[in-house]
Design a protein around this motif. Sequence first.
Motif, short mmCIF file in Angstrom:
data_model
loop_
_atom_site.label_atom_id
_atom_site.label_comp_id
_atom_site.label_asym_id
_atom_site.label_seq_id
_atom_site.Cartn_x
_atom_site.Cartn_y
_atom_site.Cartn_z
N SER A 159 0.82 -1.20 0.00
CA SER A 159 0.00 0.00 0.00
C SER A 159 0.86 1.26 0.00
N GLU A 161 -0.35 4.29 0.16
CA GLU A 161 -0.93 5.19 1.15
C GLU A 161 -0.46 4.87 2.56
N LYS A 162 -0.24 3.59 2.86
CA LYS A 162 0.13 3.17 4.20
C LYS A 162 1.64 2.96 4.37
N CYS A 163 2.41 3.30 3.38
CA CYS A 163 3.85 3.03 3.41
C CYS A 163 4.53 3.61 4.65
N HIS A 164 4.12 4.81 5.03
CA HIS A 164 4.79 5.49 6.15
C HIS A 164 4.58 4.81 7.49
N PRO A 252 -6.24 0.33 1.11
CA PRO A 252 -6.04 1.36 0.09
C PRO A 252 -4.79 1.10 -0.74
N TRP A 253 -4.85 1.50 -2.00
CA TRP A 253 -3.67 1.34 -2.86
C TRP A 253 -2.53 2.23 -2.37
#
Length: 253
Positions: A159, A161-164, A252-253
């Motif tokens: 993801s 969007e969730k990388c962080h 989410p992508w």
Amino acid sequence: MNPGIYNSVLITGSNRGIGLELVRQLAESVTSPSQIFAGCRDPGGPRSKALQDLAQKHSNLITVIPLDTTDPVSIKEASQVVGRKLSGGSLSLLINNAGMNIPGNLQQTGMKEMVDVYTTNVVGPMLVAKEFLPYMQRASALPGSQMPVIINVSSIMSSIEKCHERFSKSPAYAYRTSKAALNMLTRCMAEELKKDGILVTALHPGLVKTDMGGPQAHLTVVESVSGMLRVISSLTSEHSGTLLDWEGKGIPW
């Protein structure tokens, strides 16, 4: 719905971890498939003993086949073996589970790491789906049949969007980018194959206590696979081209 509605199943990377547990739970389901094809790179090797023992226990259900998903020749040969054994020549569920991870940050990741992981995690699932597609098209054409399904085992680490959220703990450049590419492969296949009545979904198994997941993972393999099979059994055409987790929640992508 129940995963047993899928009469014939092919699972890649089935000699350990999630793949092995998928084979086990499907074989031991009250309404198990009539045919389970368990693909792995080295069926006769020591790392495949648990799979061979399981196949011997369920010899009427499980067929272990050599399948190296990075080798087009191996994939074609596996397809021919499966084709000869398939009842009616149709395959109703394909789970692209085989994958690899080479951890590393930017400085630790080079061309070889990127190419090796991408080949296994993206090119492999594409080649397997392509080679076994005719069997799934036959399954789709059967009157009153359940919609055939291709599952690409992805990850929440794909993801963008969730990388962080977990990047500092696990940069894993090669793994993250390859799984993001696998998601796009899933979307592309879902678009192309909907005319054939074939559903394609990416599925995150959770953070699982396997060799790849590591000791900090919180899910057992049994819990993860139980959830995955529940999700697979409840899929509809609306889920095609999406990324879901083992509980059926969208990512989410």
